[in-house]
Structures are given as C-alpha cells and as structure tokens.
Design an enzyme around this catalytic site. Sequence first.
Site, PDB file in Angstrom:
ATOM      1  N   GLU A 196       0.824  -1.212   0.000  1.00 14.81           N
ATOM      2  CA  GLU A 196       0.000   0.000   0.000  1.00 14.81           C
ATOM      3  C   GLU A 196       0.860   1.266   0.000  1.00 14.81           C
ATOM      4  O   GLU A 196       0.677   2.175   0.815  1.00 14.81           O
ATOM      5  CB  GLU A 196      -0.980  -0.028   1.176  1.00 14.81           C
ATOM      6  N   GLU A 239      -4.000  -9.050  -0.589  1.00 14.55           N
ATOM      7  CA  GLU A 239      -4.541  -8.905   0.762  1.00 14.55           C
ATOM      8  C   GLU A 239      -6.053  -8.873   0.636  1.00 14.55           C
ATOM      9  O   GLU A 239      -6.606  -8.049  -0.107  1.00 14.55           O
ATOM     10  CB  GLU A 239      -4.011  -7.633   1.421  1.00 14.55           C
TER      11      GLU A 239
END
Length: 810
Positions: free
Chosen positions: A415, A491
């Site tokens: 991220e 994820e």
Amino acid sequence: MKRFLLYMGFLISLCPVFAQVRTVECLTDDWEFSFDKQQWEKVTIPHDWAISGPFDKKWDLQTVAIVQNGEKQATEKSGRSGALPWIGKGYYRRTLEVPVEAAKAELVFDGAMSEPQVYINGKYAGGWAYGYNSFRIDITPYIIKGGKNQLEVQLNNLEESSRWYPGAGLYRPVWLQCYNAAHIDEWHSFVRTSFINKEMAGIDIDTQMRDIDNKGNYAVEIKLLNKNGYTVMASHCDVPADGKVTTSLTVNKPQLWTPENPYLYTVKFQLFKDHQLIDEYQLNTGIRMIKVDREKGFQLNGISRKIQGVCLHHDLGPLGAAVNKAALIRQIKTMKEMGADAIRTSHNMPSQWQMEVCDSLGMMVMAESFDMWIYPKCKNGYARFFKGWSDKDITNLVLAHRNHPSIVMWSIGNEIPEQWSEEGREISRRLQNLCHQLDPTRPVTQGLDRADEALKSGFAKVMDIPGYNYRVYKYPKHIDQLPQGFILGSETASTVSSRGVYKLPVVVSNHQVYDDGQCTGYDTEYCSWSNLPEADFAAMDDLPYTIGQFVWTGYDYLGEPTPYDEYWPSRSSYFGICDLAGLPKDRYFLYRSVWNKQQHTIHLLPHWTWDKKMIGKNIPVYCYTDYPTAELFVNGKSYGKIQKQDIRDKGFEEGGAAYLDRYRLRWNKVVYEPGELKVVVYDKEGRVAGEKSVKTAGQPSKLLLQCDRQQIKADGEDLSFITVSLTDEEGTLIPDANDSLTFTVCGNGAFQAACNGDATSLEPFTQPTMQLFHGQLVVIVRSSDTAGSMTLKVTDPARHLESEIIIYTH
C-alpha cells in the site's frame, strides 16, 4: 575452469582433513540487558524487552488519521502499536571468545529492533537501519583472538515508527561465525532449479569463495544429498582467482518440492586448499519451479494452482516479537490443517527460522520487504531510511533468503502511497529489477490499495504480478487494462470477529461496533475498505484470471485493533482467522470448508448455552461444511433441510453478502430451547455423510487441559501450548466463563506465558494468572535443558477446581 561431475557412489578421493573448518555458534545464552547501562538483567536471545508490559494507552499514543483506512480527521489511536513499552533505547552485552586460529570472525544478525549499532571492545564495528532485516558485520579488526571480547548492541525505537507492534530488542537469533582465511560466502551461494521434466531435473549452482590467495591450489566440491544423507550427484570444480564457481547437476527421478510433498535435499559445499578441507557449509533446498502467465496462471512445477494464502504479522502473540521455532511450527501446522498453502510475511522481511519451518512443512511464501517508501505513513517510519537504504535492504533480503524453496515470490511494498506517481512507477521498476538481478527465478509483486491510480500511473502495469489489496469488485473492470492478464489478491477479506462472541440480531455490516469492544463470531462484519470471505471465494472460483489470495490475517496480532482504533482498552487485532492465543475462531472452519480438499469439515455455530431469558427467542444457526446439504435439529425437531445455492454473477458490491448462501448453510430463524443442537450433512447423492452436535452446558465442573505436544526437546527453547477449557462434567465448554485461573509449573521446565485471545484484556502475558475468555485460554510452558518432565497445574480458586498435565522433555 575444470569441472567434473561425480555420480552417486563415486567420489574423488581427497587427502585427510587437517585444517579447522568454520565454527558457527548461535549466541543464545549469557546475555545481559539494560535500559540505562547501569542496571543489567540476564536474558536469553531471542528477546523482546516489551512483551511483559504493562499494557498502557500512554505507550506510543498516536493522534493520527489513518489514510489507508480512508480517514480524513486525526483521532487518538491508543492501541495502534500494541500499547506495550517498546519505545526507547535498550542495550545488550555479552562476552565473545574467538579461537586463536580463526582468520576471520563475523556476526550475523537475523533482525534487531531497531537501528542496531554494534560495538566490539568499545569500538564501533557496524550497524543497520531497518529492524526487520538480516545483516552481517565483519568483527575481525576489533577482536582479541584467543581472549575475551566484549560485544555490545545498542538499539533505539522511536515513537510513531510503526503502524503495529514491532517488538523491541534482539528478537531474532545472533550467530558468531569463524572462518579460515579462505572460506565460502553462504549469502553468495545460490541453488536453483533450471528445468524439470518427467524423468529428471537440472540444478544450477553458483558459489563465491572469499579471501582466496595465490599460495595454493583451491577446489570446491558440491554434493547434493537426499533426505537419507546419500549423495545423489556431485561436482568438483577448481576455484579461479576471483573465487566464483558455477556448476550444474542433473537429478534423475527427482522428488519435487510442493506444499503436499515438501521434500528437501541438502547441498553441501566443501572448500579444499592443497587437498585439505578448510571450510564446509550446507543448506537445504527443494527442487521446484515457479511460473506465472496469462494462459495458465500461477504454476508450481508446471501445474496450475490458485494460491490459498494468509497474511501473518511477525509477532507470536503472547511471546511478542521474540521468534521461536515451536511457535512457528504450531502456527504453520494450524494454517495447513485449515487448507492454506501460502503465507505473506506482512509487512516485513521474514526470519530464517520462519522460512526453514515453511521449507520443511510445505508452506509457500510471499516474502515482503517494506510498508512504506519515501512518503511516511507514520512520522518516524522507514521513510526516513528509504532513499539511502532500500537497495541494501532488498539485496540483503534476497541474498539471505533466496535458497529457501518455500519462497515463491518477492514483495517490494505494501500500500505504498506513491502509487499515483511516475516516481513511484520508476521506483517499482528499479526495485523489481534489483530482485531479478539477484534472483531471476522468482516473480515480484506488491500490494496495491489504490488500484485506479496505480493503473493510470503505470505502477500496477510494471509489476511481474499485480497484487490488489481488497477492491475485489474492481477485478472485472481492470483485468483488460493489465498487460499481465492476471490478478493476485495480495490482501483480502479483513473480516473481523472475536472468538466465542455472538451478537444478536445478526447483521451484515462494514462499520459495526459495540460497547464491549468485541466483534461478532457470526463472521458477518468487515471493514469499510474490505469484504466478507465469500467475495474472495467467488472471485477465485469464477474468475479464471485470478491466481490466488492472501487473507488478512491468519492470526490476530498485537496492534491495529480495527474497528476499535479509538476504543480503550483494545490493543490487538480482530482480523485473525485464529485469535491471539492461536485458538481457531469460527471463521477458521469456513475457510477450511472451502480450502481443505483432503478432509471434510462440519462446524456448527453458535454455542447452545444461552441465558434463560433467550428461551423461545430467535438465534440464527450456521453450518460451515464442504458438503452441499444439511438438516438442522433442535432436540430432535427439524428446522428443515437446506442446500448451498449456486449463486453467480452477482458482482462483488456490498462486501460479497450476495454470496453468503453459496458457501454457508444458514438457518436464520431457530427458536432457542436448551438441549441439543444437531446438524446432519448429506453428500451430492443425498446420502447421510456425517453429523455434528452442540449441547447446552451444565454446571462448571472440570478444567480440561489439551496440549499441542506432550513431548518436547530438553533444549531450553522448546515450547508446549496447553489449551485450558472450563467444561461441565460431560466436557461441554462453558462458553461465557471468565474465571481467573492461576498456573504453576514444577520439574524440568517453566511457565512462559498465557493468552486468552481477548483483544481488550490488559492482563500481562508473562504473569502466571489470567482470566478465561469465553471459557478458554492457552498456557505456554518452556523446557529446561535437562531431560525429564514438568507438570503444569491450573487452578480455578473461585470454583475450587484443579487440573494437571505432564509434559515430557527429552
């Protein structure tokens, strides 16, 4: 360079060994630790100085807006990094003795939290910036050979340097390696499979000799040994002046490494000078190949498979960050029993012990590196070091771990805020290329959470494997824009639950919170950015271009108590499929029912012991099973036979709630009456295939103790995990019991820690007392270095109950 291949049973005869080969010592004992260099306590390594607590919201109290969670306004995050005292400086010291005949001495740190600085005899010898990485320090210039040397390691943990609990201290092993002048560089020894067919496999091997002089003739012998220690193939090579040696071996009828058959070979390197052995080194390896493409997706040994993975933080719950092989083995075995075949080391570089366990047990690994690059997610995070250290950190990650067959891909970030920019795209390209230079055999990925921006900037397009964190609803919209032709769920889910907690009425929600700081065990609550497990199950089943997923998370971990970031007390996560103690939540059996193709699953929830005021009221009942049909009974009364619905093409909006009845069997209107709740399951042909029942508990009368292993090693490091349950006379769990228990250990071992899995508990893990959480907790005992046995006694003082279990050490 002359190279000779030696076949099984035929080895070159060499002169007898006279020289001393390398020595390797794991520096476990004889350490002292201090916060101020005035008062010192004896400790063993690995060591986490903060895990004993106390828990307190003042530790690393952060007032921030978590951008990754979509927050725009800063609020107090009291438990974000675990609410444990990991902030500050710490010092370790011990004495080293280096043999007088050693030409070189090196310290190898598998990780030190954080910013380690190493001193030998008062002189600075070296250090590292990143607390998660392995690093080596040549201490030869600073040591007194044949005498005592003082080793000191200084560590410094800054506030707001982590988004979760990082631990503190020398939390991974430290090794002392001593060599002759010329020696094998193990980090520059690389073993990989070059081809596989029905009859044979090829293995390419590179190795590097250091400190080769021109005063002798050097040769290296490289042997491939099977599991029984027999030589399968060998190669004998002269060593050139630059010390670099490359060779290849061909193996007939090889055993291929897979999660189902984690067969390990041993590669032994032996360095000779004038026919005398002067160094020896060996590593375990697996023969296997990785490939990913748009036609066949992810392939292991030429066979397509979709990854069934989980994300794991590095802490081990009540043990903290201090790595322990027994705890890792328990963790990986639990995940494999569920049907998982992969883990993601999120969001940090793994330990050697963790990768060795994954090698031997058969667990594929995405080895991750960074949680941030240049833009800081927290004030004092890795962004302080990225520009100066990122290449060095990636280099050490790959060199230290590339021989592990379990690692199937590298991850260069999670991220990363730079996803929108050209600069971020070029950093991605640079780090990926560096991985390829050091290891051309594995693909590279990273977890993207801003998919649209990552596509527009080209950030997602340059990756070998585009990894999407959540955003499963974007898969169909984006696949035609991705040149790779496939997507990895790097994820997924972020479903939240508390073990044994069942909230009524049942709601499907992405923002639900309660006054007690718990989440429902019905597995219907998730986060604003995420979804229910069903969305990812459907994506993997229905979309041919998906190559797998890594669920957030396999185990609960310390810190990040979403959705209770602003609630106190709450100091650990709710995302885990297992709780912080390692006890399975109901969700474990949902994943097992879909992933475990070798064993059947029949799991019924909730418990059937409710307050009398619930008699006659509605309590929804769920069954997690791989069977398609089931019938529910309450005290013999049928609530109907239902079957899973073949729901498709519903899209992935609303968190995947449309797919609930595809993967679960749900009776939403069941009237509670005490007694027996029973489910009978049927196979595809309509035949009875099994049943499962849950009974109303009677009066608490027993403490049931169940260990994961009753025999452990007498090495001072091995652990046994004992689950303690308060039950009635027939063994039915008392599901809401919160009794305070005490623990004593006598014999050849000691109490190590206890954990009940309650994210809101402030009881310290390392004190021999703890409350049950919904009737259960886990006690951990550690062996001594003397063989024999130890006895754990568990006492419930309020009910005058006691129970004992014997753990044998050998």
